[in-house]
Design an enzyme around this catalytic site. Structure first.
Site, mmCIF file in Angstrom:
data_model
loop_
_atom_site.group_PDB
_atom_site.id
_atom_site.type_symbol
_atom_site.label_atom_id
_atom_site.label_comp_id
_atom_site.label_asym_id
_atom_site.label_seq_id
_atom_site.Cartn_x
_atom_site.Cartn_y
_atom_site.Cartn_z
ATOM 1 N N SER A 41 32.014 40.385 20.515
ATOM 2 C CA SER A 41 31.458 40.861 19.248
ATOM 3 C C SER A 41 31.179 42.352 19.405
ATOM 4 C CB SER A 41 30.191 40.088 18.911
ATOM 5 O OG SER A 41 29.316 40.149 19.993
ATOM 6 N N GLU B 75 19.410 30.008 12.198
ATOM 7 C CA GLU B 75 18.486 28.914 11.892
ATOM 8 C C GLU B 75 18.929 27.639 12.587
ATOM 9 O OE1 GLU B 75 16.726 28.273 7.799
ATOM 10 O OE2 GLU B 75 17.920 30.080 7.478
ATOM 11 N N PHE B 76 20.235 27.430 12.609
ATOM 12 C CA PHE B 76 20.804 26.252 13.247
ATOM 13 C C PHE B 76 20.459 26.254 14.739
ATOM 14 C CE2 PHE B 76 24.294 23.887 15.213
ATOM 15 C CZ PHE B 76 24.380 22.769 14.400
ATOM 16 N N ARG C 288 37.032 31.639 16.500
ATOM 17 C CA ARG C 288 36.273 32.356 17.527
ATOM 18 C C ARG C 288 35.380 31.400 18.336
ATOM 19 N NH1 ARG C 288 31.403 34.825 18.343
ATOM 20 N NH2 ARG C 288 31.549 36.677 19.649
ATOM 21 N N GLU D 107 38.442 51.783 11.625
ATOM 22 C CA GLU D 107 39.041 50.713 10.816
ATOM 23 C C GLU D 107 37.986 49.995 9.970
ATOM 24 O OE1 GLU D 107 40.754 48.206 13.876
ATOM 25 O OE2 GLU D 107 41.538 49.941 14.944
ATOM 26 N N LYS E 202 35.733 47.366 8.451
ATOM 27 C CA LYS E 202 35.397 46.070 9.053
ATOM 28 C C LYS E 202 35.382 44.996 7.963
ATOM 29 C CE LYS E 202 31.907 43.984 12.050
ATOM 30 N NZ LYS E 202 31.552 42.850 11.208
ATOM 31 N N CYS F 235 -2.933 28.994 -11.005
ATOM 32 C CA CYS F 235 -3.817 27.873 -10.729
ATOM 33 C C CYS F 235 -5.215 28.407 -11.022
ATOM 34 C CB CYS F 235 -3.682 27.486 -9.258
ATOM 35 S SG CYS F 235 -5.029 26.449 -8.678
HETATM 36 S S1 IVH Z 1 37.756 44.423 16.940
HETATM 37 C C1 IVH Z 1 36.031 43.770 20.828
HETATM 38 N N1 IVH Z 1 38.441 45.321 14.617
HETATM 39 O O1 IVH Z 1 34.064 42.171 13.466
HETATM 40 C C2 IVH Z 1 36.516 44.052 19.501
HETATM 41 N N2 IVH Z 1 36.889 43.539 14.716
HETATM 42 O O2 IVH Z 1 31.548 41.838 15.483
HETATM 43 C C3 IVH Z 1 36.141 43.016 18.524
HETATM 44 N N3 IVH Z 1 36.164 42.707 12.526
HETATM 45 O O3 IVH Z 1 34.409 39.240 15.292
HETATM 46 C C4 IVH Z 1 36.996 42.924 17.378
HETATM 47 N N4 IVH Z 1 37.385 44.095 11.324
HETATM 48 O O4 IVH Z 1 35.574 39.348 13.073
HETATM 49 C C5 IVH Z 1 37.692 44.440 15.284
HETATM 50 N N5 IVH Z 1 39.178 46.203 12.615
HETATM 51 C C6 IVH Z 1 38.427 45.325 13.272
HETATM 52 C C7 IVH Z 1 37.606 44.384 12.621
HETATM 53 C C8 IVH Z 1 36.834 43.500 13.382
HETATM 54 C C9 IVH Z 1 36.514 43.079 11.289
HETATM 55 C C10 IVH Z 1 35.196 41.637 12.834
HETATM 56 C C11 IVH Z 1 35.704 40.567 13.760
HETATM 57 C C12 IVH Z 1 34.754 40.542 14.924
HETATM 58 C C13 IVH Z 1 33.567 41.258 14.393
HETATM 59 C C14 IVH Z 1 32.881 42.034 15.483
#
Ligand code: IVH
Length: 674
Positions: free
Chosen positions: A83, A36-37, A139, A116, A118, A425
């Protein structure tokens, strides 16, 4: 728009931009989403490009107001912070793997992945030189981040000095800063959810304030390095632990999409028991050599993907409660919430349904709430976190329509025999501005006239320019005037003109539906049109004729009849119908086979049919030009008797000398046998 209007529009946007900026940077508590910003920012830039007379010190094009922050220095990342692209289904994952194999030109090859969880926090980059934590960056936009070293130094999980022998000479360790759910609940804070709390705490001017928040750090990757002698992600994660970093204990390595999915399901099941928010699983090709070969596409690596959970709940905070007025006059309270990402969709509005719901759940402005979103339905508030309630304000539901000021009403519901929970209404026609706008939106919408390109925003815009007040006004638009309006060109005006022209031929059922009469949806409009057969007969309803005919229709009851009577008793509605008739070519009985096998015959069922549902039987009759009625009367031609029929219906039919047939006889009429 004239110059003054443009200036006005511009200064409104600048004011809003300033406000968003303030919350984001000074108060570290964004009130809108990044998207939105950005939209607002781009709108301002576009306006300035178009109109050279627009200027403001607070413009995003002026570096002063636009700088990420006056507090933190901007620093370029030596290697960009990328990302991840998202996957939601097995198909997405198969596709991901297929692309990798194609890219590597490999066929019968099993890729090993690091899987892993997330973490949904804030990513940070930590630069270590000769084992010493030197600089910590946010970031930012991926290319440049903010120097938040001092704040990061307050986090216990971040080693300040690493004295292990094999630690690289220089390395940029990356990971996630987050706050545990139990800590978030325990501490008093002004944030809507743990992620905002982590983000806000990292942005404090004074590191002493950051220190008060129990932030955690989990490491998972690296940026640039000098002297790293590791060949894959699994070993890297192991080394991180040896070097003193925390890693996620739920990380695994495995091969094959099926194994990835089994792991995904296992983690999703225990998600509630994990003390921090995770929103999916990240899969990374384990081998660094392959990672290097695969490289990046745009701003995400080809070798990694985020397999997102289909989240449907989120925590947020109510900024305000607003009243929306619908086409039928219903007043719906809507909570304006701090934007929260729920399953990949940014939610900033949640319905509160009605006055009762607000009372029952004791929802107040300022409350921290659980928001749920399921499929395409409007998100709603599940509950209030009372422990987080501080200075919340009770909402008083308006008794008068906020648009026209008329005293609202709660009707008696004929089906439930109770007072309706919804306040309305009382405008029956076009007395109320908001109701009128919604009626016009409905008139041009997909299921009604279906005028291509005539969206909600255009209706609002034309209304504000006083170009439309009633549905029929769309047939008298001044296209030369529209050409001069912002955002319109010759081509788009021609398209609109064509679309309107094209939709003038309309079936009776669509016409009835398009009027937006309460309780007359698509299905009921169809039933009415099939029964009345012509627009003339429909308009005859205004003389209180033919209502008895309608009462015979299976599916039309007292509620619908009452609504139609109210509709036809309003003189503006009659005027609108009259004007629409002049402009439209209403096709009587459009779309119905006229000469089907059951032409002009009426039927009624009693008892259970065998091997066919009532619904299917009904549509079989309608497809063959017959109709269904719901009462035994002289108008009925055939009573179809199934198992366990209602005796009274058979007796009545006998008295009126109506033909009584069984399922087989009826199917024979359709040249079918069961
Ligand atoms: S790897 C190129 N590993 O997810 C690899 N990211 O959209 C990018 N995140 O900005 C990062 N857990 O904030 C990686 N085990 C993990 C992660 C992870 C969370 C977040 C991180 C990144 C976003 C990617």
């Amino acid at each position: 728009m004239n110059d003054d209007q443009i200036k006005n529009e511009y200064s409104k946007k600048i004011k809003l931009f300033k406000k968003y900026n303030k919350y984001y940077y000074d108060r570290s508590n964004p009130i809108v989403s990044d998207q939105e910003f950005d939209i607002l920012k781009n709108q301002i830039i576009e306006l300035e490009k178009k109109h050279s007379f627009l200027k403001s010190d607070n413009s995003p094009t002026k570096s002063v107001g636009f700088k990420p922050s006056k507090i933190f220095k901007k620093v370029s990342h030596k290697s960009p912070m990328l990302s991840l692209s998202n996957a939601f289904t097995k198909e997405d994952l198969l596709n991901f793997e297929k692309k990798i194999l194609n890219f590597l030109n490999k066929k019968d090859f099993e890729i090993e992945y690091s899987a892993e969880p997330k973490i949904d926090g804030i990513s940070a980059s930590l630069i270590y030189i000769d084992g010493k934590f030197e600089t910590g960056l946010s970031r930012g936009d991926g290319k440049q981040g903010e120097d938040i070293t001092d704040n990061l130094k307050t986090i216990k999980d971040i080693p300040k000095k690493i004295l292990v022998k094999n630690f690289p000479k220089e390395i940029d360790i990356r990971g996630e800063v987050f706050i545990q759910n139990s800590d978030f609940k325990r501490i008093s804070n002004k944030f809507a959810n743990p992620r905002n709390a982590a983000s806000g705490s990292l942005r404090q001017k004074n590191p002493e304030d950051t220190k008060k928040i129990p932030l955690k750090f989990i490491a998972y990757t690296f940026g640039y390095e000098k002297g790293l002698k590791i060949e894959n992600q699994k070993d890297f994660l192991r080394s991180l632990k040896k070097w003193g970093f925390k890693t996620n204990s739920l990380n695994i390595t495995t091969k094959g999409i099926d194994n990835l999915i089994t792991n995904y399901k296992r983690i999703e099941e225990k998600r509630d028991k994990i003390d921090f928010d995770i929103d999916g699983i990240v899969y990374k090709v384990n081998s660094f050599e392959l990672q290097k070969r695969l490289g990046n596409v745009a701003s995400s690596p080809r070798w990694a993907i985020a397999h997102k959970f289909s989240t449907n709940k989120g925590i947020s905070k109510i900024n305000n409660i607003e009243i929306q007025i619908g086409r039928t006059g219903a007043l719906t309270p809507v909570a304006k919430i701090v934007p929260v990402n729920i399953g990949g969709v940014v939610v900033s509005n949640a319905t509160l349904h009605n006055e009762e719901e607000i009372k029952r759940k004791d929802i107040r402005i300022g409350d921290t709430v659980v928001v749920e979103r399921a499929g395409d339905v409007i998100p709603h508030i599940v509950s209030v976190d009372l422990k987080k309630r501080k200075s919340s304000q009770k909402f008083s539901f308006p008794e008068k329509c906020p648009s026209c000021g008329l005293q609202t009403i709660k009707e008696f519901n004929l089906t439930t025999k109770k007072e309706d929970a919804v306040r309305r209404c009382p405008s029956e026609g076009y007395e109320c501005e908001k109701v009128s706008i919604e009626k016009i939106k409905h008139f041009v919408s997909k299921d009604a006239l279906n005028i291509d390109g005539f969206g909600k925003k255009i209706v609002e815009n034309f209304w504000s320019q006083k170009m439309i007040r009633f549905p029929h006004d769309i047939f008298n638009l001044d296209f030369d005037q529209i050409k001069l309006m912002d955002g319109w060109g010759k081509k788009s005006v021609d398209n609109l003109k064509y679309s309107i022209e094209e939709k003038k031929k309309i079936s009776l059922e669509k016409f009835i539906f398009s009027l937006g009469i309460r309780h007359i949806g698509l299905e009921n409009a169809k039933l009415i049109s099939r029964n009345l057969k012509s627009s003339k007969n429909f308009i005859d309803l205004s003389n209180n004729k033919r209502f008895d005919d309608l009462l015979n229709i299976d599916g039309i009851g007292d509620t619908q009849i009452k609504s139609l009577k109210i509709f036809f008793s309003n003189s503006t509605n009659l005027k609108v119908i009259n004007e629409l008739q002049k402009n439209l070519s209403i096709q009587n009985d459009f779309g119905l086979k006229k000469d089907g096998l059951l032409k002009e015959k009426t039927f009624m069922f009693t008892g259970k049919l065998t091997g066919i549902s009532r619904a299917e039987a009904k549509s079989l009759i309608e497809e063959n030009s017959g109709s269904i009625i719901s009462n035994v009367s002289k108008k009925l031609d055939y009573l179809i008797v199934g198992e366990k029929p209602t005796k009274r219906k058979i007796d009545d039919a006998k008295t009126l000398k109506i033909k009584i047939i069984d399922q087989n006889e009826w199917l024979k009429m359709l040249n079918k046998t069961s």
